[in-house]
Write an enzyme that holds these catalytic residues in place. Structure first.
Site, PDB file in Angstrom:
ATOM      1  N   GLN A 120       0.833  -1.204   0.000  1.00  0.00           N
ATOM      2  CA  GLN A 120       0.000   0.000   0.000  1.00  0.00           C
ATOM      3  C   GLN A 120       0.869   1.255   0.000  1.00  0.00           C
ATOM      4  O   GLN A 120       1.899   1.282   0.648  1.00  0.00           O
ATOM      5  CB  GLN A 120      -0.862  -0.033   1.259  1.00  0.00           C
ATOM      6  N   SER A 125       4.137  -6.473   2.945  1.00  0.00           N
ATOM      7  CA  SER A 125       2.795  -6.380   3.515  1.00  0.00           C
ATOM      8  C   SER A 125       1.751  -6.889   2.528  1.00  0.00           C
ATOM      9  O   SER A 125       1.745  -8.061   2.179  1.00  0.00           O
ATOM     10  CB  SER A 125       2.528  -4.933   3.964  1.00  0.00           C
ATOM     11  N   LEU A 126       0.896  -6.005   2.015  1.00  0.00           N
ATOM     12  CA  LEU A 126      -0.091  -6.384   1.002  1.00  0.00           C
ATOM     13  C   LEU A 126       0.568  -7.128  -0.168  1.00  0.00           C
ATOM     14  O   LEU A 126      -0.013  -8.056  -0.748  1.00  0.00           O
ATOM     15  CB  LEU A 126      -0.787  -5.115   0.487  1.00  0.00           C
ATOM     16  N   ARG A 178      -9.423  -8.192   3.262  1.00  0.00           N
ATOM     17  CA  ARG A 178      -8.367  -7.658   4.133  1.00  0.00           C
ATOM     18  C   ARG A 178      -8.509  -6.142   4.260  1.00  0.00           C
ATOM     19  O   ARG A 178      -8.442  -5.584   5.356  1.00  0.00           O
ATOM     20  CB  ARG A 178      -7.007  -8.021   3.531  1.00  0.00           C
ATOM     21  N   HIS A 230      -0.051  -3.732  11.209  1.00  0.00           N
ATOM     22  CA  HIS A 230       1.004  -4.612  11.729  1.00  0.00           C
ATOM     23  C   HIS A 230       1.286  -4.369  13.213  1.00  0.00           C
ATOM     24  O   HIS A 230       2.430  -4.266  13.641  1.00  0.00           O
ATOM     25  CB  HIS A 230       2.283  -4.482  10.883  1.00  0.00           C
ATOM     26  N   GLN A 282       0.340 -12.230   9.796  1.00  0.00           N
ATOM     27  CA  GLN A 282       0.952 -11.016   9.221  1.00  0.00           C
ATOM     28  C   GLN A 282       0.298  -9.706   9.663  1.00  0.00           C
ATOM     29  O   GLN A 282       0.973  -8.708   9.877  1.00  0.00           O
ATOM     30  CB  GLN A 282       0.925 -11.130   7.687  1.00  0.00           C
TER      31      GLN A 282
END
Length: 290
Positions: free
Chosen positions: A9, A87-88, A112, A194, A243
């Site tokens: 992102q 991440s994503l 998500r 996170h 995650q």
């Protein structure tokens, strides 16, 4: 060995993917399928939307995912020997190595995004970038604060992002500056990604991930949670669920990929953020923009 990496992102931009749509039949087919799956015209926003429209949670994550995955599918010499995503970006990496189908991954990414948005609305929370402090100092300061604040993204040596309750993050930033941080800057994000603040989102996403088929990949994925090579579908699933509330160990992932033989990293998706981070982690490896 060739490693392929996928951004997260923040890499989105207006016009993203339009060239792919216009030049590739495969891309056109996948973009149109994405509109059907999501139930709204995401391509219209990606190709012609404003920065504000692209920042909507329901748009941002699927948009970055679609650009990355569709670009990978149009590359003629795409033969990954290892993959990773920030991440994503881990969802894009899991399509690239065959663990997830395009359709299943897009549905998970959409879920998500929505789950994270809901979690952000429960408690005021934020993230901050910390520059030029040792990881250990950042971790110790976070641990000393009353309230939720944790190291969330290990982006490269001397660049960490912390995440948690707004007041705790603000206090941590003051202490980081006192400890010699060149910068401790609150980021314009919607919440504490996170971190333990994402627990409601983790629970929601866990059910969807558990119900999704994960295949044996063609090459290992270096996952954010462990920063190690993973090829077992059950383990990939478990790490993907963890995650959301665990730190992104990007520095450690890249170091491990290099230790395991990666000589070039190709960034697939919008922007060049990961190339920049990889160059800071190790100047000797080749970085390529797909």
């Amino acid at each position: 060995m060739k490693a392929y990496v996928f951004p997260g992102q923040g890499a989105q931009f207006s016009g993203m993917g339009k060239d792919l749509y216009e030049s590739s039949e495969i891309a056109k087919e996948l973009f149109n399928k994405a509109n059907e799956i999501l139930g709204f015209n995401i391509t219209e926003i990606m190709f012609n939307g404003t920065d504000e429209e692209l920042k909507q949670t329901k748009v941002t994550q699927p948009a970055v995912f679609l650009h990355s995955v569709i670009l990978a599918k149009t590359l003629t010499d795409f033969k990954p020997e290892m993959v990773a995503g920030h991440s994503l970006g881990e969802f894009s990496a899991l399509v690239a190595n065959g663990t997830l189908s395009f359709e299943d991954a897009l549905k998970l990414v959409s879920k998500r995004a929505m789950a994270m948005q809901k979690a952000c609305e429960i408690t005021p929370s934020t993230m901050a970038a910390v520059l030029n402090l040792d990881d250990k100092v950042v971790e110790d300061i976070c641990a000393s604060i009353d309230g939720v604040v944790v190291a969330a993204n290990y982006n490269c040596l001397g660049q960490l992002v912390i995440s948690g309750e707004t007041k705790a993050v603000e206090l941590a930033c003051e202490k980081m500056k006192e400890a010699g941080a060149k910068r401790a800057l609150i980021l314009p994000v919607g919440g504490a990604f996170h971190s333990p603040m994402m627990e409601p989102a983790r629970e929601e996403l866990a059910a969807a991930i558990e119900a999704t088929t994960f295949n044996t990949p063609i090459c290992p994925v270096y996952q954010n949670v462990t920063a190690t090579a993973v090829s077992d579908p059950a383990e990939i699933k478990k790490n993907l669920i963890t995650q959301l509330t665990a730190p992104v160990r990007w520095t450690q992932s890249v170091q491990q990929m290099i230790a395991d033989g990666a000589t070039s990293f190709t960034e697939v998706g919008p922007g060049k953020v990961l190339m920049g981070l990889i160059n800071k982690i190790d100047k000797t490896v080749e970085t390529i923009k797909a």
